[in-house]
Design an enzyme around this catalytic site. Sequence first.
Site, PDB file in Angstrom:
ATOM      1  N   ASP A  33      -2.465  -2.652   3.979  1.00 40.05           N
ATOM      2  CA  ASP A  33      -1.355  -3.352   4.604  1.00 40.05           C
ATOM      3  C   ASP A  33      -1.547  -4.834   4.260  1.00 40.05           C
ATOM      4  O   ASP A  33      -2.648  -5.282   3.912  1.00 40.05           O
ATOM      5  CB  ASP A  33      -1.299  -3.123   6.118  1.00 40.05           C
TER       6      ASP A  33
HETATM    7  C1  BGC Z   1       3.661  -4.343   7.718  1.00 38.34           C
HETATM    8  C2  BGC Z   1       3.952  -3.284   6.674  1.00 38.34           C
HETATM    9  C3  BGC Z   1       4.800  -3.883   5.576  1.00 38.34           C
HETATM   10  C4  BGC Z   1       4.070  -5.075   4.989  1.00 38.34           C
HETATM   11  C5  BGC Z   1       4.825  -5.753   3.860  1.00 38.34           C
HETATM   12  C6  BGC Z   1       3.092  -5.618   7.104  1.00 38.34           C
HETATM   13  O1  BGC Z   1       3.020  -6.626   8.043  1.00 38.34           O
HETATM   14  O2  BGC Z   1       2.767  -3.836   8.675  1.00 38.34           O
HETATM   15  O3  BGC Z   1       4.614  -2.194   7.253  1.00 38.34           O
HETATM   16  O4  BGC Z   1       5.082  -2.921   4.604  1.00 38.34           O
HETATM   17  O5  BGC Z   1       3.866  -6.039   6.010  1.00 38.34           O
HETATM   18  O6  BGC Z   1       5.945  -6.401   4.340  1.00 38.34           O
END
Ligand code: BGC
Length: 726
Positions: free
Chosen positions: A263
């Site tokens: 993530d």
């Molecule tokens: C989120 C993800 C997301 C990523 C990119 C993170 O903060 O938890 O679900 O895909 O950001 O935007």
Amino acid sequence: MNSVHLAASCAVWLAIGSTALAAPYLDRSLSIEQRVDELLSRLTLEEKVSLLHANSKFTVPGIPRLGIPERWLDDGPFGVREDIGPHEWKNAGRTDDFSTAMPAGIALASTWDPDLAVEEGRAIGEEAVHRNKHMMLGPAINIMRTPVCGRNFEYFGEDPFLCARLAVGYIRGMQTQDVAGCVKHYAVNNQEWERLTTDTQVDERTLREIYLPGFRAAVQEGGVWAVMAAYNRFRGQFCCHNDYLLNQVLKKEWGFRGLVVSDWGGVHDTSEAALHGLDLEMGTEEGRSYEEYYLARDYLAGLKSGAFPSAGLDEKVRRNLRVMFATGLIDGRRPGSFNTPAHQEIARRVAEEGMVLLKNEGRALPLDASSLRSIAIIGENATRLQANGGGSAIIKPLYEISPLEGILRRVGSEVTITHAAGYRTAPSDKPQPTAAELTQLADRAVAAARAADVVVFVGGLNHDRGLDCEGVDRADLSLPAGQSTLIQRLAAANPRLVVVLVAGAPVEMGEWLQQVPAVLMAWYGGMEAGNAVARLLFGDVSPSGKLPCTFPKRLADSPAHALGTYPGKDGVVRYDEGLLVGYRWFDTREIAPEFPFGHGLSYSRFEYSNLCLSSAADGCGAVVTFDLANTGAVEAAEIAQVYVCDPQSSLPRPAQELKGFAKVRLAPGAKQTISVALGADAFAFYDPAQKAWIAEAGAFAIRVGSSSRDVRLEGGFHLTQTATLP
Ligand code: BGC
């Protein structure tokens, strides 16, 4: 955009010259594994490492000398997000990235329709190709452990079986388009409160039975090409470099062959990232150069010094290359398509089939436009646009039909429509409306309600921080800005009141539910939300959605809140409720919910009869057969649900568990024989001592019904053989 993309890739092909064109990794007649091996052998150490981390917010560098373009990832999961960055969290200011906005994940889950999930996945895949994205960051499938989690609206509810069916459908559809799905967030990322650091402690059986099945199905049935590791810790180790979750379970046990991506900003340590199963690092905190990412300069140094094995590097690179080949990065892709009427139609169908009619006393719905002179539409959510909110799941939609607009389009020429906001919400960091302002807004709305034949109140939540929003959980289940009082005043002013709730998770309704004849749970319906609301309210189509989660009467009834294990203590969250999540808790503990899991009314009626339970041909399961008849006056779809109860088991089990369902559309008067197969896995529990799933021979009860608490047929079934499953 398409032609630009094609032109760009042609330029790459010409630039690499005739020797590279002859290289075996470009030979499409070879298998992906052969091509991966061959390409791997051509990469320098530095080039290999460069493939393992970002070079902007959503891209990973290519290798121009070998004709490998940059890779693009994008959010996800309800459409293709507008372009961000490249190096900051702000939109790129493009004008060609207004996309189709599908309803939120909880709405898709409420359709209980894996085929529709395939269609949605395919449509998003087509748009991703058009936008030159190779990997979409979705579906998001964390289980709803608590109704206050800020991201519940993105997820598929509280049941692992339902969640798995939808995830598999979505991924299969998307990946037909040479776009990698990326199932997220692996694992036990069930709250937003301190999500970046929380350590989740959950026993092995619960992990296997509740929190992992969706991911396992995504890998083994959906063939998903990417898994996003979560922010939180699991048993002390960050999920982005959690040896148990990534190496042992995902890769070794489940045989996952794609890549694990962090993530954004979820990586904290080079050594763990190197050794514990991470393959691609994204989003490490701002201020660091990409060379300072954990899987960049320091990893390279460790490889050179021998601190990290080169086999580990090759393994990571192989996984990346596999996905690169699978998504046509090197061979090129079909053109894709964007904002087509077909995609908009899918958005409307998901919205329509996902909305859940919670209550409909005295046939308050559907409304008959020909017998009405006036409708008062009350509520901020009647006009508020929702698709462009909520955190990373935001979409910049090509258009969005609000409920008011949908109703105006549907009956505006026949019926006088008035609108009053009735209340106003404000983000928590902005000045809140004063009591005087709210009273004034409510007074105006009550006057409008009194003057109209029918009142439609469209309220609920929104994506402001503290409501349905990434990064923070809700404080409670209340409706903000005095809506509860307002609804009661509206009901007193005009008993013909329909409440439409726009929200991504359960809300408390106890204060007003008895005073209101009809309630429609509309969720966040994407760009076609308003059309779907109007079609349901006026009976163009019968509601067919069913709740993918329990609506408790009060938050304290929910397991994690009843046991005081939310949000955790000293950075640790213990899942002491174990298996008893959602209806498993309410049913086992015999607590009455406001609306049970699987609940959803129709404008028609369905009769269930002739239950027949027989052994599967291989003796390792059951075939459940019954008749379903539409005995009402309109065409409608029913979602018949099959629950398994295991009253005698060597390990304690929840009162009942969903193990099958069938969604059936029937004309009035029509009857159909439905057959639902239950494999041995439908009877099995996970035994941590044996590290295996066990379907114990013995007596089971099989319940068939219209919801978890509206059981229409029940029979006993004897499983003759014990089966041990991996
Ligand atoms: C989120 C993800 C997301 C990523 C990119 C993170 O903060 O938890 O679900 O895909 O950001 O935007």
